[in-house]
Design a protein around this motif. Structure first.
Motif, mmCIF file in Angstrom:
data_model
loop_
_atom_site.group_PDB
_atom_site.id
_atom_site.type_symbol
_atom_site.label_atom_id
_atom_site.label_comp_id
_atom_site.label_asym_id
_atom_site.label_seq_id
_atom_site.Cartn_x
_atom_site.Cartn_y
_atom_site.Cartn_z
ATOM 1 N N LYS A 1 0.847 -1.203 0.000
ATOM 2 C CA LYS A 1 0.000 0.000 0.000
ATOM 3 C C LYS A 1 0.881 1.251 0.000
ATOM 4 O O LYS A 1 1.843 1.342 0.772
ATOM 5 C CB LYS A 1 -0.904 -0.006 1.223
ATOM 6 N N SER B 1 -3.657 5.341 -2.135
ATOM 7 C CA SER B 1 -4.514 6.434 -1.682
ATOM 8 C C SER B 1 -4.618 7.459 -2.793
ATOM 9 O O SER B 1 -3.919 7.370 -3.797
ATOM 10 C CB SER B 1 -3.880 7.145 -0.480
ATOM 11 N N GLY C 1 -8.540 8.057 5.830
ATOM 12 C CA GLY C 1 -7.390 7.216 6.152
ATOM 13 C C GLY C 1 -7.641 5.738 5.886
ATOM 14 O O GLY C 1 -6.848 4.874 6.283
HETATM 15 MG MG MG Z 1 -3.590 8.046 4.529
#
Ligand code: MG
Ligand code: ASP
Length: 587
Positions: free
Chosen positions: A7, A41, A155
């Motif tokens: 990630k 993200s 988040g």
């Molecule tokens: Mg983040």
């Protein structure tokens, strides 16, 4: 072949140069022979920017439309990263949450993941592709069975990554970020914070709830429950980072990946004694003297609770094993002769605890626990709460009954019920990290009726309003009308809503009234080795006393010791405690 989920956070993919650099890193991992699923993200602060666009039109945009909007941020990154990878000669395919089949609840803006379909990803992996998945988003199958885009909460990409690693049974989930891993404390406040090479998920949950925002707490909950190996490391070097460990190994069940049943064990600890020291002076050094004396006497103290009072005296209450009673009384008596105050000791007590990931983040759980006990007319002597455990001390005679009712209430099976578990020395340090949470206020309800159910009513009322209480302390001191005092801390932002709850409640308890405490900071030491080390709390209190910092409240739980200090003392307290436990130097 090794299957890795990697990630990359917003900063790591913040501009085109960085996306290209990340693509290179992924390419070399692929060339090393790994199968890769990448989760990203949105670029930089683009989620904030999108959100501000909406807020410039409406103060209260519909949650469905917000998800529609915010989910586009990640869609930009997955496509750009896939383009960059293909440019490097790596076959890469991007997928949105719905294309993968990341099925969530329908709660827009905070949806929990229920299930992840893996067929399409597996097929692509088999054909040698790198699969690039949009983090933070999923799809719900609404009541009308029409698919809706959902997001997991700010988040949330960490959560997407660990959930994918769980569903795919990946060998490891690597979280790449702009820091070198998880540090012993906040480096913005303490310059010499050090990297932790290993941290248990339980420790991480305690630290995360206190503001160590390296990893989204829900991601840690999933890692903990399914025993997924997670590594947090920097996107810009090859240092090993921090490995999260968990001894749980649950397999995916029917109840949804992000469990709807967070309580996974209950424990009854018998033969406990509650020692109370009341009306002792309220000044720095008293708690340190007391618990140092006990630790020098070889006594392992379990729960410690202290609350402030009007005037200048304190009550400190703690629990020990009954076999240490005589020695403890002797040591306390000597101290009281010097300081003044009164000593009480009560034997035949038991501690009943529920355990699970993210308990305090779901305020209904502690409330349900207390409520179950109160319905069986069980009075709670002491309460201790933490992110992974809620305990209460009750009369031993009622232990078996309490255990039975609570196990039923939380639907726990025989193998999840533990009677008198022993703490195993796992060679973990007593303190691994220190966290500071400055954004707290303290409130006390004075003269709460001392009957079963009061704590339950209070906690339930807050839970219904969605307010998480952090440090809940029920002190031993009796007030004028024989009631007791329940003190708690909450986020500053929640204070104004607290009145909606407290005013009607106080009408039911005519003698009770509310007292707002001063602005405070919570400082907590966390370590998995704490239950088997004698004297940790005393050392923390000494560190604060040496710095002339007065402790307003103390609340300990199994792997955490929390002191409430005045807000102005917060950062200084953090630095002192961090240094005292020698976390500022590599061991
Ligand atoms: Mg983040
Ligand atoms: N882009 C989302 C956010 O900023 C999700 C994430 O970054 O994890 O909250």
């Amino acid at each position: 072949m090794t299957l890795l989920v990697q990630k990359f956070g917003g900063t790591s993919v913040g501009n085109i140069e960085r996306i290209k650099a990340v693509a290179k890193r992924i390419a070399s991992s692929k060339e090393a022979g790994n199968q890769l699923v990448i989760v990203v993200s949105a670029m930089g602060d683009s989620t904030d920017k999108l959100s501000n666009l909406a807020l410039s039109i409406s103060g209260k945009p519909p949650a469905r439309e917000m998800d529609m909007l915010l989910s586009t941020g990640e869609q930009v990154t997955i496509s750009l990263l896939s383009i960059a990878l293909n440019e490097l000669g790596i076959s890469a395919t991007s997928m949105t949450g719905s294309q993968v089949g990341i099925i969530t609840e329908s709660a827009h803006g905070k949806a929990r993941i229920l299930d992840i379909k893996t067929d399409r990803i597996k097929e692509l992996l088999k054909n040698g592709h790198v699969v690039v998945v949009a983090g933070f988003q999923g799809t719900s199958l609404g009541s009308s069975k029409t698919a809706e885009i959902t997001t997991l909460g700010r988040g949330g990409s960490d959560t997407s990554a660990v959930a994918l690693a769980t569903a795919l049974q990946a060998d490891c989930c690597e979280i790449y970020t702009d820091v070198s891993g998880v540090l012993t404390t906040d480096p913005r406040k303490v310059a010499d914070a050090q990297l932790m090479l290993k941290v248990t998920c339980d420790e991480m949950l305690e630290l995360a709830s206190l503001g160590a925002a390296v990893l989204h707490p829900r991601a840690v909950e999933i890692a903990r429950n399914y025993g997924v190996k997670v590594v947090v490391r920097s996107s810009w070097d090859n240092e090993p980072g921090t490995t999260l460990t968990s001894s749980e190994k649950r397999s995916l069940g029917k109840e949804g990946l992000e469990l709807s049943k967070p309580v996974n064990a209950i424990e009854l600890l018998e033969k406990q004694a509650v020692i109370g020291l009341s009306h002792i002076p309220d000044q720095p050094g008293i708690a340190a003297d007391l618990f140092e004396t006990l630790s020098e006497g070889g006594i392992n103290v379990d729960l410690i609770i202290q609350s402030t009072h009007q005037g200048n005296s304190n009550d400190i209450t703690f629990t020990i094993a009954e076999e240490d009673l005589e020695r403890t009384k002797f040591l306390c008596q000597r101290l009281i002769e010097k300081l003044g105050g009164k000593l009480t000791a009560q034997t035949n007590m038991s501690k009943l605890s529920i355990r699970g990931a993210g308990i305090m983040g779901r305020p209904g759980i502690a409330a349900k626990f207390f409520d179950t006990l109160s319905k069986s007319a069980i009075n709670l002597r002491l309460i201790a709460t933490s992110e992974v455990k809620v305990s209460c001390v009750i009369n031993a005679k009622l232990g078996a009954k309490a255990l039975r009712y609570a196990s039923e209430a939380f639907d726990l099976k025989d193998q999840q019920i533990k009677i008198n578990p022993t703490n195993i020395d796992n060679n973990e340090p007593e303190v691994k990290g220190i966290a500071l949470d400055p954004n707290q206020v303290q409130l006390s309800v004075i003269n709460v009726p001392d009957i079963p159910g009061s704590a339950a009513i209070l906690c339930q009322a807050f839970a219904d309003e969605g307010i998480c209480l952090h440090t809940i302390v029920q002190s031993e001191r009796k007030c004028d009308s024989n009631g007791k005092i329940i003190s708690f801390t909450m986020n500053k932002n929640d204070r104004k809503n607290a009145d909606n709850i407290l005013i009607p409640l106080l009408k039911v308890w005519p003698a009770a009234y509310l007292e707002d405490g001063q602005a405070i900071a919570r400082i907590s030491a966390v370590g998995a080795g704490m239950p088997v080390s004698i004297g940790t709390a005393g050392r923390m209190f000494r560190a604060l006393a040496n710095a002339q910092i007065n402790i307003l409240m103390i609340a300990t739980s199994e792997i955490r010791t929390t002191c409430i200090v005045s807000e102005n003392d917060g950062v200084r307290a953090l630095k002192e405690v961090h240094k005292f436990f020698k976390l500022n130097s590599k061991s």
